[in-house]
Design an enzyme around this catalytic site. Structure first.
Site, PDB file in Angstrom:
ATOM      1  N   CYS A 114      38.138 -12.322  13.103  1.00 42.43           N
ATOM      2  CA  CYS A 114      39.054 -11.757  12.098  1.00 42.43           C
ATOM      3  C   CYS A 114      40.490 -11.640  12.606  1.00 42.43           C
ATOM      4  CB  CYS A 114      38.559 -10.403  11.613  1.00 42.43           C
ATOM      5  SG  CYS A 114      37.004 -10.536  10.738  1.00 42.43           S
ATOM      6  N   HIS A 250      44.636  -6.798   8.167  1.00 45.18           N
ATOM      7  CA  HIS A 250      43.378  -7.508   7.926  1.00 45.18           C
ATOM      8  C   HIS A 250      42.616  -6.730   6.857  1.00 45.18           C
ATOM      9  CE1 HIS A 250      39.661  -9.500   8.291  1.00 45.18           C
ATOM     10  NE2 HIS A 250      39.053  -8.561   8.982  1.00 45.18           N
ATOM     11  N   ASN A 280      36.252  -9.253   2.742  1.00 49.26           N
ATOM     12  CA  ASN A 280      36.733  -9.595   4.086  1.00 49.26           C
ATOM     13  C   ASN A 280      36.625 -11.114   4.256  1.00 49.26           C
ATOM     14  OD1 ASN A 280      37.100 -10.027   6.814  1.00 49.26           O
ATOM     15  ND2 ASN A 280      35.813  -8.318   7.467  1.00 49.26           N
TER      16      ASN A 280
HETATM   17  N1  ACO Z   1      24.375  -0.515  -0.117  1.00 57.72           N
HETATM   18  C1  ACO Z   1      23.834   0.727   0.016  1.00 57.72           C
HETATM   19  N2  ACO Z   1      23.649   1.327   1.196  1.00 57.72           N
HETATM   20  C2  ACO Z   1      24.041   0.660   2.302  1.00 57.72           C
HETATM   21  C3  ACO Z   1      24.623  -0.612   2.238  1.00 57.72           C
HETATM   22  C4  ACO Z   1      24.772  -1.202   0.967  1.00 57.72           C
HETATM   23  N3  ACO Z   1      25.325  -2.427   0.800  1.00 57.72           N
HETATM   24  N4  ACO Z   1      24.914  -1.002   3.490  1.00 57.72           N
HETATM   25  C5  ACO Z   1      24.545  -0.019   4.317  1.00 57.72           C
HETATM   26  N5  ACO Z   1      24.005   1.001   3.597  1.00 57.72           N
HETATM   27  C6  ACO Z   1      23.477   2.281   4.082  1.00 57.72           C
HETATM   28  C7  ACO Z   1      23.046   2.226   5.538  1.00 57.72           C
HETATM   29  O1  ACO Z   1      21.738   1.673   5.624  1.00 57.72           O
HETATM   30  C8  ACO Z   1      23.104   3.680   5.917  1.00 57.72           C
HETATM   31  O2  ACO Z   1      21.942   4.309   5.446  1.00 57.72           O
HETATM   32  P1  ACO Z   1      21.211   5.452   6.335  1.00 57.72           P
HETATM   33  O3  ACO Z   1      22.234   6.540   6.454  1.00 57.72           O
HETATM   34  O4  ACO Z   1      20.033   5.787   5.480  1.00 57.72           O
HETATM   35  O5  ACO Z   1      20.887   4.788   7.630  1.00 57.72           O
HETATM   36  C9  ACO Z   1      24.279   4.214   5.117  1.00 57.72           C
HETATM   37  O6  ACO Z   1      24.503   3.248   4.065  1.00 57.72           O
HETATM   38  C10 ACO Z   1      25.555   4.408   5.919  1.00 57.72           C
HETATM   39  O7  ACO Z   1      25.782   3.231   6.707  1.00 57.72           O
HETATM   40  P2  ACO Z   1      27.027   3.099   7.654  1.00 57.72           P
HETATM   41  O8  ACO Z   1      27.002   1.750   8.302  1.00 57.72           O
HETATM   42  O9  ACO Z   1      27.121   4.285   8.570  1.00 57.72           O
HETATM   43  O10 ACO Z   1      28.233   3.170   6.572  1.00 57.72           O
HETATM   44  P3  ACO Z   1      29.768   3.181   6.789  1.00 57.72           P
HETATM   45  O11 ACO Z   1      30.369   4.300   6.065  1.00 57.72           O
HETATM   46  O12 ACO Z   1      30.139   3.011   8.240  1.00 57.72           O
HETATM   47  O13 ACO Z   1      30.256   1.857   6.015  1.00 57.72           O
HETATM   48  C11 ACO Z   1      30.892  -0.421   6.560  1.00 57.72           C
HETATM   49  C12 ACO Z   1      29.739   0.606   6.398  1.00 57.72           C
HETATM   50  C13 ACO Z   1      31.473  -0.667   5.186  1.00 57.72           C
HETATM   51  C14 ACO Z   1      30.303  -1.688   7.132  1.00 57.72           C
HETATM   52  C15 ACO Z   1      31.975   0.126   7.496  1.00 57.72           C
HETATM   53  O14 ACO Z   1      31.372   0.649   8.652  1.00 57.72           O
HETATM   54  C16 ACO Z   1      32.990  -0.918   7.932  1.00 57.72           C
HETATM   55  O15 ACO Z   1      33.810  -1.373   7.157  1.00 57.72           O
HETATM   56  N6  ACO Z   1      33.004  -1.271   9.216  1.00 57.72           N
HETATM   57  C17 ACO Z   1      34.012  -2.150   9.810  1.00 57.72           C
HETATM   58  C18 ACO Z   1      33.872  -3.571   9.407  1.00 57.72           C
HETATM   59  C19 ACO Z   1      34.982  -4.355  10.041  1.00 57.72           C
HETATM   60  O16 ACO Z   1      36.144  -3.969  10.026  1.00 57.72           O
HETATM   61  N7  ACO Z   1      34.655  -5.430  10.687  1.00 57.72           N
HETATM   62  C20 ACO Z   1      35.667  -6.097  11.486  1.00 57.72           C
HETATM   63  C21 ACO Z   1      36.115  -7.319  10.995  1.00 57.72           C
HETATM   64  S1  ACO Z   1      34.793  -8.403  10.596  1.00 57.72           S
HETATM   65  C22 ACO Z   1      34.843  -9.752  11.688  1.00 57.72           C
HETATM   66  O17 ACO Z   1      35.447  -9.762  12.737  1.00 57.72           O
HETATM   67  C23 ACO Z   1      33.993 -10.904  11.294  1.00 57.72           C
END
Ligand code: ACO
Length: 323
Positions: A114, A250, A280
């Site tokens: 990314c 990003h 993304n």
């Molecule tokens: N729908 C419903 N529930 C979901 C989904 C979904 N699509 N995906 C995950 N959940 C659930 C999980 O299973 C978890 O459930 P649990 O509490 O029962 O275990 C709950 O939601 C919370 O999950 P988290 O991963 O803690 O949620 P978070 O608030 O962190 O959001 C997200 C997740 C959107 C992925 C966030 O962490 C994020 O944006 N992270 C950074 C991503 C990023 O910037 N990546 C870098 C660039 S990508 C690259 O380099 C290719």
């Protein structure tokens, strides 16, 4: 006189197919509400069957050439940031070069996930400043839909396909922060975090693999590292967050974008946001946002723009430029 790498053209391309969050509700335990509130994403574009990263990149490059009023033969080089090249080799950049019927100069890919477009801009700028090239096409293009595990709700709802391109040209500046062009760059990586975000395939497995991400861990690194790299790059340019007209981050998650702006003391009306429409798109997200930001009338000539990104590696960085 100081040489500067000045943006003289910009363009983008998004595949035709738009996929709203609701489309995932049929096959996954997820909801439009969860995706919107956790990521800010409302829809994304997916490439058509057979449509490749080099296809998307070629269309974005053509749009940037049209914007600059240039022909492919006017370019000295093409640098393409991607983690989803059509094939292991040759580079997607050489495929774009062929499609543009550009038979001079050189083309290569840069892979920093990314953060790839930031790394590509840094490469292009160094080549311009050294006098090696005068005009460079810098493209970010991805088809992350090809590396999604469609059964993994924690990743497959977050990514999209697209491409954006900038043309940089060597121009003389006064050597001050008022110059147009790239004013400072900051690059970082820390391979100790390689397991937070990776694709579980490649030459070593004989498969192209699927994206795996510990999203909440990446999230924690993101806000802190993005604000710091942006501030470091600004400092190198002799500037402060107060001088910024536009942050073009990003586009991974609206909560990361808001958190970074807040940490830098900037209000959201100084941030170009496209994550709701594109998801993304990895290395394509910044050039896409720059192109859309210009088309919307947000980014204007003379504006101070800061771009920043983080991704797999972890690799992250920022570029400060005057548009
Ligand atoms: N729908 C419903 N529930 C979901 C989904 C979904 N699509 N995906 C995950 N959940 C659930 C999980 O299973 C978890 O459930 P649990 O509490 O029962 O275990 C709950 O939601 C919370 O999950 P988290 O991963 O803690 O949620 P978070 O608030 O962190 O959001 C997200 C997740 C959107 C992925 C966030 O962490 C994020 O944006 N992270 C950074 C991503 C990023 O910037 N990546 C870098 C660039 S990508 C690259 O380099 C290719």
């Amino acid at each position: 006189m100081t040489k500067r790498s000045v943006v003289i053209g910009v363009g983008h391309y998004l595949p035709e197919r738009v996929v709203p969050n609701s489309e995932f509700e049929a096959s996954l335990d997820t909801s439009d509400e969860w995706i919107r509130s956790r990521s800010g994403i409302e829809r994304r574009h997916f490439a058509a069957e057979g449509e490749t990263t080099s296809d998307l990149a070629t269309y974005a490059a053509q749009a940037a050439l049209a914007d600059a009023g240039l022909e492919p033969g006017d370019l000295d080089a093409i640098i393409l940031a991607t983690s989803t090249a059509d094939l292991t080799f040759p580079s997607a950049a050489t495929m774009v070069q062929a499609r543009l019927e550009m038979t001079t100069g050189f083309a290569f890919d840069v892979q920093a996930v990314c953060a790839g477009f930031i790394y590509a801009l840094s490469n292009a700028n160094a080549m311009i400043l050294s006098g090696q090239v005068k005009r460079v096409m810098v493209i970010g293009a991805e088809t992350f839909s090809r590396i999604m595990d469609w059964t993994d709700r924690s990743t497959c709802v977050l990514f999209g396909d697209g491409a954006g391109a900038l043309i940089l040209e060597a121009q003389d500046g006064a050597g001050t922060a008022e110059d147009r062009g790239i004013l400072a760059v900051d690059l970082n990586s820390d391979g100790r975090y390689k397991d937070l975000l990776y694709v579980d395939g490649g030459v070593s497995t004989g498969t192209s693999g699927y994206l795996r991400m510990q999203g909440n861990q990446v999230f924690r690194h993101a806000v802190e590292k993005l604000a710091k790299t942006a501030e470091t790059a600004l400092e190198r340019a002799g500037l402060t967050p107060g001088d910024v007209d536009w942050i073009v981050p990003h586009q991974a998650n609206i909560r990361i974008i808001r958190g970074t702006a807040k940490k830098m003391g900037l209000s959201m009306d100084k941030v170009v946001v496209t994550v709701q429409d594109h998801g993304n798109t990895s290395a394509a997200s910044i050039p896409l946002a720059l192109s859309v930001g210009k088309a919307r009338g947000q980014i204007k000539q003379g504006d101070l723009v800061v771009t920043e990104a983080i991704g797999g590696g972890l690799a992250w960085g920022a570029v400060v430029l005057r548009w």
